[in-house]
Design an enzyme around this catalytic site. Structure first.
Site, PDB file in Angstrom:
ATOM      1  N   TYR A  56      -3.953   1.425  -1.743  1.00 42.06           N
ATOM      2  CA  TYR A  56      -4.283   0.252  -0.749  1.00 42.06           C
ATOM      3  C   TYR A  56      -3.155  -0.444  -0.140  1.00 42.06           C
ATOM      4  O   TYR A  56      -2.776  -1.223  -0.915  1.00 42.06           O
ATOM      5  CB  TYR A  56      -5.419  -0.493  -1.139  1.00 42.06           C
ATOM      6  CG  TYR A  56      -6.754  -0.057  -1.664  1.00 42.06           C
ATOM      7  CD1 TYR A  56      -7.069   1.354  -1.296  1.00 42.06           C
ATOM      8  CD2 TYR A  56      -7.418  -0.534  -2.496  1.00 42.06           C
ATOM      9  CE1 TYR A  56      -8.307   1.864  -1.627  1.00 42.06           C
ATOM     10  CE2 TYR A  56      -8.633  -0.005  -2.946  1.00 42.06           C
ATOM     11  CZ  TYR A  56      -9.242   1.054  -2.533  1.00 42.06           C
ATOM     12  OH  TYR A  56     -10.255   1.903  -2.886  1.00 42.06           O
ATOM     13  N   HIS A 144      -9.052   7.925  -9.239  1.00 45.20           N
ATOM     14  CA  HIS A 144      -9.133   7.591  -7.752  1.00 45.20           C
ATOM     15  C   HIS A 144      -9.239   9.193  -7.150  1.00 45.20           C
ATOM     16  O   HIS A 144      -8.344   9.862  -6.996  1.00 45.20           O
ATOM     17  CB  HIS A 144      -8.015   6.842  -7.343  1.00 45.20           C
ATOM     18  CG  HIS A 144      -8.310   6.255  -6.026  1.00 45.20           C
ATOM     19  ND1 HIS A 144      -7.478   5.426  -5.202  1.00 45.20           N
ATOM     20  CD2 HIS A 144      -9.555   6.286  -5.193  1.00 45.20           C
ATOM     21  CE1 HIS A 144      -7.872   5.109  -4.293  1.00 45.20           C
ATOM     22  NE2 HIS A 144      -9.147   5.592  -4.130  1.00 45.20           N
TER      23      HIS A 144
END
Length: 327
Positions: A56, A144
């Protein structure tokens, strides 16, 4: 706000969690002051679970979240980050992407994301995240998006997370994905505490009821549900709305409009019903909502406080909009 324990771990999360992708400049820039104010608003609303990832904003989300939480009592909240992508610095500080975005984030491309589910890559990722966050431990570490890295995820990454858990660097192990099949395999074949399931247990897609949620409930594992608005369609169903980050097909737009008609017939905004829906399943520990401003945080908290009459769910089932084994 209610707290729920994750699986067999000692980690607890609140019903509503703060998704920090947006404060990593997802799609557009967020000013530092606004990012900090969003985290403060979440705290004031009783949110005590915050989720981020190296991906992110090339670490920007982790840095901003760590700074915003630095003065908070460390034992008062839970924080999760993710492994599977390591950040390698580019020569001379890199350069801005030609379209202004780095894989969807409005940040200067100072690093390169590299998939790495090796044991060494997982350990390095956690160590790097701790440095960016300014913390000495991480409460939850998620694998992830390991969709295309199955062998490494199960054979190397997951065992390394077990070692890190035993060492006290992380408190709980999880996996986060947009599908249920591989998450179900993690629940069945490993000792994960929690999985983060995005978009597959919503008013528009209840496919997690077919495999993931029954297995998690049977084994005492927890599920955090993300993507409750299916990237926009359940927030504001209209022509041009998106579903899973693409233009919503006509049949799903029609279904969303039917959902809206039923919920508003009970005086309940569709967004409130979408936020509440996953929470009644016994395996679901909370819902994760991405927010980029104090107003968005306060809006999500207010929606969660709204009472939802049982008759609303009954009417959705009668209309064929909920599966028989949902709610």
């Amino acid at each position: 706000m209610r707290r729920n324990r994750l699986g067999h771990s000692a980690v607890e999360v609140t019903d509503l969690s703060f998704g920090a992708a947006a404060i990593g400049n997802l799609f557009s820039a967020v000013e530092p002051g606004q990012a900090a104010a969003a985290v403060d608003a979440a705290w004031d609303e009783g949110v005590r679970y915050f989720d981020t990832a190296p991906h992110y904003g090339l670490g920007l989300s982790e840095r901003r979240l760590g700074e915003a939480l630095r003065h908070r009592p460390r034992d008062a909240y839970a924080l999760s980050t993710k492994v599977g992508r390591v950040l390698d610095p580019l020569p001379d500080g890199g350069a801005a992407e030609s379209d202004g975005l780095s894989e969807g984030f409005a940040v200067r491309a100072t690093h390169r994301r590299r998939w790495d589910f090796s044991a060494a890559g997982v350990r390095r990722s956690i160590e790097d995240s701790l440095e960016r966050l300014g913390l000495d431990r991480i409460d939850i570490a998620y694998l992830h998006d390991p969709d295309d890295h199955t062998e490494a995820a199960f054979a190397e990454a997951y065992p390394e997370l077990e070692k890190l858990r035993a060492e006290g660097m992380i408190g709980a192990i999880g996996a986060g994905m947009n599908q249920t099949a591989m998450l179900t395999r993690f629940v069945v074949e490993t000792d994960v505490d929690v999985v983060l399931c995005a978009g597959r247990y919503t008013l528009l897609d209840q496919s997690a009821l077919n495999d993931l949620l029954p297995e998690a409930a049977a084994r005492g594992r927890s599920v955090v549900v993300g993507g409750v608005f299916n990237s926009g369609l359940l927030a504001d169903p209209r022509l041009g709305a998106t579903y899973d980050y693409a233009a919503a097909p006509p049949n799903l737009l029609d279904r969303a409009l039917r959902l809206k008609a039923v919920t508003e017939g009970h005086g309940v905004p569709l967004r409130a019903a979408a936020l509440h829906y996953p929470l009644s399943h016994p395996a679901v520990a909370g819902v994760l909502v991405g927010t980029r401003s104090p107003d968005e945080v306060r809006d999500a908290a207010a929606l969660l406080r709204q009472e939802i009459p049982d008759a609303l769910w009954d009417d959705l089932r009668a209309e064929g909009l909920l599966t028989e084994n949902g709610h």
